[in-house]
Design an enzyme around this catalytic site. Structure first.
Site, PDB file in Angstrom:
ATOM      1  CG  ASP A  33      42.023  48.249   8.266  1.00 54.04           C
ATOM      2  OD1 ASP A  33      41.717  47.040   8.347  1.00 54.04           O
ATOM      3  OD2 ASP A  33      41.425  49.152   8.877  1.00 54.04           O
TER       4      ASP A  33
ATOM      5  CG  ASP B  27      40.439  42.930   9.283  1.00 52.98           C
ATOM      6  OD1 ASP B  27      41.124  42.751  10.308  1.00 52.98           O
ATOM      7  OD2 ASP B  27      39.398  43.604   9.276  1.00 52.98           O
ATOM      8  CD  GLU B  28      43.812  46.143  12.183  1.00 53.15           C
ATOM      9  OE1 GLU B  28      44.322  47.273  11.989  1.00 53.15           O
ATOM     10  OE2 GLU B  28      42.926  45.940  13.030  1.00 53.15           O
TER      11      GLU B  28
END
Length: 364
Positions: free
Chosen positions: A14, A108-109
């Site tokens: 993350d 983003d993860e």
């Protein structure tokens, strides 16, 4: 967790305050300042907040007006999603150097299954550390990670040592970890469900575990079975890659930088042999061969050649990369060499993969 059971090694990566961090990266004047990506008008919403802004209670999904009241000197930046996507693709490229089993959740993860991985590294914790280090060195951004036996626990773990940290929950610690976890920290349990659980006397994992399956189903319908299983460390969802394999690669980072093409040729021959083995194992061939050169100053250069036929043999790979190496002079001493094959014939041969069983006793 029970002995003699097969477990997977799952990493949840993350990025830390991703959108805001990219803006601070691109505009050094914003570094160390409370910023949000989003609008400050009445209808404006915070898409992301820097950690400097979070100290004032500013959070994503918050109204821009409320955020401004919490932090009067807050700086608002318009979102640039094309830029975030560009950086995200570079991050994912790093993931794919370790495993093809990557499941992006957003820009983003992502989840990574590294039970078997391209580096042959038995430690998921060390892989996560290496990935985070590479993201920092190559993109100047920080990431956090959670490592455990399934996606659910890895997701929870990634939030524990944020920002710029990681947390491993090995198999033997899963149950005790879940028992002490506050119920609102369980991924997927929101404020409404948590409040209902409080009214039922459920405040942590241990309380939840004491409830019967029938009790949970009666009070939470289908979700009751899910809660009954997750508090016991049961979560069968696999990492689901959403892209077809596009390349097969092998690369080596050297302890001492290479300064002569003669030494580079010696290394490239070994890498060609490793790549041939990977192509054979993957049952694919490709037409485009790319030489990757990373210099001591971390600048990366690639040189490619597309052949008129599919190849996987070491001899052809090696001769092609030698040609690419001498295509032009190397710019500096070299810390990494890699070879990749793309334009694969994967659409011509596609066989179902066999399930992988891994015994409990391994490094985490």
């Amino acid at each position: 967790m029970k002995e003699n059971v097969s477990y997977r090694k799952i990493i949840h990566v993350d990025m830390d305050a991703f959108y805001a961090s990219v803006e601070q990266l691109d505009n050094p004047d914003l570094k160390g300042k409370p910023i949000v990506v989003g609008g400050e008008s009445e209808r404006g919403v915070v898409a992301a907040a820097s950690y400097e802004a979070r100290k004032f209670g500013v959070r994503s999904a918050m109204s821009g007006v409320v955020a401004k009241k919490k932090c009067p000197h807050l700086i608002f930046v318009r979102p640039r999603f094309s830029r975030y996507k560009e950086i995200s693709q570079k991050i994912r490229a790093i993931f794919y150097e370790y495993t093809e089993l990557v499941e992006p959740l957003s820009l983003d993860e992502a989840y990574l299954d590294v039970t078997e991985n391209k580096k042959g590294n038995p430690s998921a914790s060390l892989i996560a550390k290496e990935i985070r280090q590479r993201i920092f060195e190559e993109l100047n951004l920080s990431a956090s990670a959670g490592i455990s036996v399934n996606k659910f626990i890895a997701k929870i773990a990634s939030d524990i040592n944020k920002p710029n940290g990681q947390k491993t929950i090995p198999p033997e610690e899963v149950i005790s970890f879940l028992e002490t976890l506050p119920i609102e920290k369980f991924f997927g349990i929101g404020k409404v469900t948590a409040a209902k659980m409080y009214n039922l006397g459920i405040f942590n994992g241990k309380d939840l575990k004491e409830k019967t399956e029938e009790f949970l189903i009666r009070n939470f319908n289908k979700s009751g079975l899910h809660y009954y299983q997750i508090v016991r460390g049961i979560h069968q969802s696999k990492v689901k890659p959403n892209r077809e394999r596009k390349s097969v690669a092998a690369e080596h980072t050297f302890i001492k930088n290479l300064t002569s093409e003669i030494f580079m040729i010696e290394k490239l021959e070994k890498i060609s042999e490793e790549l041939e083995n990977r192509l054979i194992k993957s049952r694919v061939s490709g037409k485009t061969i790319t030489l990757k050169i990373k210099y001591s100053d971390f600048k990366t250069q690639t040189r490619s050649k597309t052949l008129p036929y599919f190849v996987k043999e070491k001899a052809i790979l090696f001769e092609t990369v030698k040609e690419l190496l001498f295509q032009e002079k190397v710019l500096n001493s070299v810390r990494l060499l890699g070879i990749s094959v793309t334009n694969l014939n994967i659409h011509l041969k596609k066989k179902p993969e066999k399930p992988i069983n891994v015994q409990l006793k391994f490094e985490f």
